[in-house]
Design an enzyme around this catalytic site. Sequence first.
Site, PDB file in Angstrom:
ATOM      1  N   GLU A  42     -11.213 -12.867  16.444  1.00  0.00           N
ATOM      2  CA  GLU A  42     -12.062 -13.073  15.270  1.00  0.00           C
ATOM      3  C   GLU A  42     -12.278 -14.551  14.968  1.00  0.00           C
ATOM      4  O   GLU A  42     -13.369 -14.955  14.583  1.00  0.00           O
ATOM      5  CB  GLU A  42     -11.468 -12.366  14.052  1.00  0.00           C
ATOM      6  CG  GLU A  42     -11.482 -10.844  14.142  1.00  0.00           C
ATOM      7  CD  GLU A  42     -12.878 -10.283  14.335  1.00  0.00           C
ATOM      8  OE1 GLU A  42     -13.873 -10.979  14.016  1.00  0.00           O
ATOM      9  OE2 GLU A  42     -12.984  -9.143  14.820  1.00  0.00           O
ATOM     10  N   TYR A 125     -14.460 -12.523   5.585  1.00  0.00           N
ATOM     11  CA  TYR A 125     -14.857 -11.731   6.749  1.00  0.00           C
ATOM     12  C   TYR A 125     -13.657 -11.410   7.637  1.00  0.00           C
ATOM     13  O   TYR A 125     -13.417 -10.252   7.991  1.00  0.00           O
ATOM     14  CB  TYR A 125     -15.943 -12.441   7.595  1.00  0.00           C
ATOM     15  CG  TYR A 125     -16.011 -11.811   8.947  1.00  0.00           C
ATOM     16  CD1 TYR A 125     -16.667 -10.597   9.112  1.00  0.00           C
ATOM     17  CD2 TYR A 125     -15.311 -12.333  10.034  1.00  0.00           C
ATOM     18  CE1 TYR A 125     -16.665  -9.940  10.325  1.00  0.00           C
ATOM     19  CE2 TYR A 125     -15.294 -11.694  11.249  1.00  0.00           C
ATOM     20  CZ  TYR A 125     -15.979 -10.500  11.394  1.00  0.00           C
ATOM     21  OH  TYR A 125     -15.943  -9.846  12.591  1.00  0.00           O
ATOM     22  N   ASP A 143     -20.782  -9.936   7.963  1.00  0.00           N
ATOM     23  CA  ASP A 143     -21.100 -11.064   8.839  1.00  0.00           C
ATOM     24  C   ASP A 143     -22.618 -11.137   9.008  1.00  0.00           C
ATOM     25  O   ASP A 143     -23.367 -10.414   8.347  1.00  0.00           O
ATOM     26  CB  ASP A 143     -20.403 -10.910  10.195  1.00  0.00           C
ATOM     27  CG  ASP A 143     -21.053  -9.827  11.037  1.00  0.00           C
ATOM     28  OD1 ASP A 143     -21.681  -8.910  10.450  1.00  0.00           O
ATOM     29  OD2 ASP A 143     -20.955  -9.883  12.269  1.00  0.00           O
TER      30      ASP A 143
END
Length: 348
Positions: A42, A125, A143
């Site tokens: 991520e 996020y 996102d």
Amino acid sequence: MKDNRLDFYKDFSITLFHWYSHNQRDLPWRHTQDPYKVWLSEIILQQTRVDQGMPYYYNFIESYPTVSSLANAHLDDVYKLWEGLGYYSRARNLHKAAKIVVEQFNGVFPNSYNGLITLPGIGDYTASAISSFCFNEVRPVLDGNVFRVISRLFGIKEPINKPASRKIFKDILNELIDKHSPASFNQAIMEFGAVHCKPKQPKCDECIFQEKCFAFSMNKQSDYPVKVKPKKSITRFFNYLIVGEGDDIWIKKRSNSGIWSNLHEFPLIEGQDIFNTELIDETVKIIKVSKATKHILSHQNIYAKFYRVKDVDASFLEGCIKVKKSSLPDYAMHRLMTRFLEEEQSFM
DNA sequence: AATACGGGGGA
DNA sequence: TCCCCAGTATT
């Protein structure tokens, strides 16, 4: 109004999951619920395309298989592995967060959104992604892909790059998300935006949501999402001095703030509104000068020239280190530097 | 709320 | 050229 809209979409997840089961890409971080690997993926993928981040993910997993190994690494080695990926504060925060997990959390990642978001480099996020993927917490991700999908489906005109707009999207997503399968929902809606509801040329003619999509019904897909124009970039002029006798070469680590923080480069003299040719002419003996090359960042256009010089005043080498040319690849550098080293060997 | 922060791919 | 990308931290 809002309730009607959400009633209309109550079978959204079923349709989405059906699409996802037939169209998902096979990505390595989808085969694990190890928070370390998911976290690594991520961070790498923040503002970064999957194709671009993929090799970095493999390199990091291989070099640092565990959060402990990453925490024990030298920061400069982490930078080196991050070299070329951009947004280098991610590398610094990656290392900082790994140390916190090891030293404060006994090597175990926080297992909740609220715990994760306290770590440096993890924002809304990423905390939503990790907590849903690894711990099945009901936290919708928001996102770039999700912004686009939701704005088209619901015809939302609030600019997606204004902080105030986030609440509108979050409110919808909190209703829309599958409370029983938040992980699959988040994966699926991002994937749908990435490969189907694309920025350019979305596949509307074969879309599962044709009947429901506001943008499609108005034939206004290209009007969504709305975004305010970014500020114009500034222009800068960099003069790089290539200094060193024989096999020696001088380089310098950039400061801890600003662009390319903590990365290495040749000693730099920045011009004001033009290259500092006069200053350099008067101060050093120039052996060879490169053509001006343009290097584009999100907020800056940098024009750079490289000068092979000798007889440099010591004041120019303040804070520099002398290294062997052969060891240059050991130092993390920005793309402007690595590109020059790749293409202009004749200067070395 | 606005701005800084990379690099590359695609149209 | 311009836009976009599995955003976050700082001001």
